[in-house]
Design an enzyme around this catalytic site. Sequence first.
Site, PDB file in Angstrom:
ATOM      1  N   LYS A  74       0.826  -1.216   0.000  1.00 16.66           N
ATOM      2  CA  LYS A  74       0.000   0.000   0.000  1.00 16.66           C
ATOM      3  C   LYS A  74       0.863   1.271   0.000  1.00 16.66           C
ATOM      4  O   LYS A  74       2.072   1.221   0.285  1.00 16.66           O
ATOM      5  CB  LYS A  74      -0.933  -0.025   1.221  1.00 16.66           C
ATOM      6  N   TYR A 120     -12.445  -1.319  -3.705  1.00 16.77           N
ATOM      7  CA  TYR A 120     -13.002  -1.522  -2.364  1.00 16.77           C
ATOM      8  C   TYR A 120     -14.524  -1.354  -2.344  1.00 16.77           C
ATOM      9  O   TYR A 120     -15.091  -1.013  -1.296  1.00 16.77           O
ATOM     10  CB  TYR A 120     -12.348  -0.556  -1.382  1.00 16.77           C
ATOM     11  N   ASN A 150      -2.127   0.460   6.749  1.00 13.79           N
ATOM     12  CA  ASN A 150      -1.634  -0.802   7.296  1.00 13.79           C
ATOM     13  C   ASN A 150      -0.783  -1.634   6.335  1.00 13.79           C
ATOM     14  O   ASN A 150      -0.776  -2.856   6.390  1.00 13.79           O
ATOM     15  CB  ASN A 150      -2.796  -1.609   7.887  1.00 13.79           C
ATOM     16  N   HIS A 198      -2.290  -5.286   1.539  1.00 20.60           N
ATOM     17  CA  HIS A 198      -3.617  -5.882   1.329  1.00 20.60           C
ATOM     18  C   HIS A 198      -3.461  -7.377   1.096  1.00 20.60           C
ATOM     19  O   HIS A 198      -2.444  -7.824   0.566  1.00 20.60           O
ATOM     20  CB  HIS A 198      -4.278  -5.256   0.097  1.00 20.60           C
TER      21      HIS A 198
HETATM   22  P1  ADP Z   1      -8.305  -6.361   5.533  1.00 20.00           P
HETATM   23  O1  ADP Z   1      -7.466  -5.421   4.682  1.00 20.00           O
HETATM   24  O2  ADP Z   1      -7.525  -6.916   6.685  1.00 20.00           O
HETATM   25  O3  ADP Z   1      -9.010  -7.403   4.726  1.00 20.00           O
HETATM   26  P2  ADP Z   1     -10.888  -4.994   5.705  1.00 20.00           P
HETATM   27  O4  ADP Z   1     -11.241  -5.697   4.429  1.00 20.00           O
HETATM   28  O5  ADP Z   1     -11.830  -5.127   6.839  1.00 20.00           O
HETATM   29  O6  ADP Z   1      -9.442  -5.457   6.228  1.00 20.00           O
HETATM   30  O7  ADP Z   1     -10.704  -3.453   5.427  1.00 20.00           O
HETATM   31  C1  ADP Z   1     -10.026  -3.009   4.266  1.00 20.00           C
HETATM   32  C2  ADP Z   1      -9.058  -1.922   4.653  1.00 20.00           C
HETATM   33  O8  ADP Z   1      -9.796  -0.787   5.119  1.00 20.00           O
HETATM   34  C3  ADP Z   1      -8.112  -2.257   5.811  1.00 20.00           C
HETATM   35  O9  ADP Z   1      -6.971  -2.982   5.388  1.00 20.00           O
HETATM   36  C4  ADP Z   1      -7.758  -0.876   6.313  1.00 20.00           C
HETATM   37  O10 ADP Z   1      -6.770  -0.255   5.468  1.00 20.00           O
HETATM   38  C5  ADP Z   1      -9.064  -0.123   6.137  1.00 20.00           C
HETATM   39  N1  ADP Z   1      -9.877  -0.137   7.348  1.00 20.00           N
HETATM   40  C6  ADP Z   1     -10.620  -1.172   7.830  1.00 20.00           C
HETATM   41  N2  ADP Z   1     -11.252  -0.839   8.954  1.00 20.00           N
HETATM   42  C7  ADP Z   1     -10.931   0.454   9.208  1.00 20.00           C
HETATM   43  C8  ADP Z   1     -11.292   1.395  10.224  1.00 20.00           C
HETATM   44  N3  ADP Z   1     -12.112   1.055  11.227  1.00 20.00           N
HETATM   45  N4  ADP Z   1     -10.756   2.641  10.151  1.00 20.00           N
HETATM   46  C9  ADP Z   1      -9.933   2.988   9.142  1.00 20.00           C
HETATM   47  N5  ADP Z   1      -9.559   2.154   8.129  1.00 20.00           N
HETATM   48  C10 ADP Z   1     -10.048   0.901   8.164  1.00 20.00           C
HETATM   49 MG    MG Z   2     -10.494  -7.300   3.317  1.00 25.37          MG
END
Ligand code: ADP
Ligand code: MG
Length: 142
Positions: free
Chosen positions: A11, A51, A114, A117
């Site tokens: 990312k 997304y 974070n 992905h």
């Molecule tokens: P993952 O990437 O672990 O699959 P999700 O699909 O739930 O997680 O969410 C997609 C992305 O959205 C996350 O990797 C993170 O960058 C962002 N995200 C998720 N939840 C939050 C939140 N509560 N606040 C801010 N950003 C978030």
């Molecule tokens: Mg996800």
Amino acid sequence: MAVERTLAIIKPDAVENNHIGAIIKRIEEAGFSIRTLKLVQLSKKEAEGFYAVHRGRPFFEELTAFMSSGPCIPLVLEKENAVASWRHVIGATNPAEADEGTIRKDFAESLGRNAVHGSDSVENGEIEAHYFFPEHEIVANS
Ligand code: ADP
Ligand code: MG
């Protein structure tokens, strides 16, 4: 176990923080084959499309603004059990909850920024890989 593909993305925060090499090293050390990768900067619309499943969530605006804020690196990874295996290597979504030694524990800035992905299912892995790469750009196993 079946050989699967998953879509990883290094990312924009990790690109900006010069973690590309370290993250690709983790990918190689974990035994994934990189089938293709590229450096791209998503438009806001492209980030929203990627997304789309999160549209309507409170973090959707922040997430898509972040993902289009700078270059990122999508990669198609292949391995037995690749989807679950990659999610294990990257760790929990929130780096504060990620296990020691995971990519998010070591490189993520925050829940939103974070570092990486990972697809959440084999089906979504295929859909997400093709969001960035036509099939002919995914190098065949050899
Ligand atoms: P993952 O990437 O672990 O699959 P999700 O699909 O739930 O997680 O969410 C997609 C992305 O959205 C996350 O990797 C993170 O960058 C962002 N995200 C998720 N939840 C939050 C939140 N509560 N606040 C801010 N950003 C978030
Ligand atoms: Mg996800």
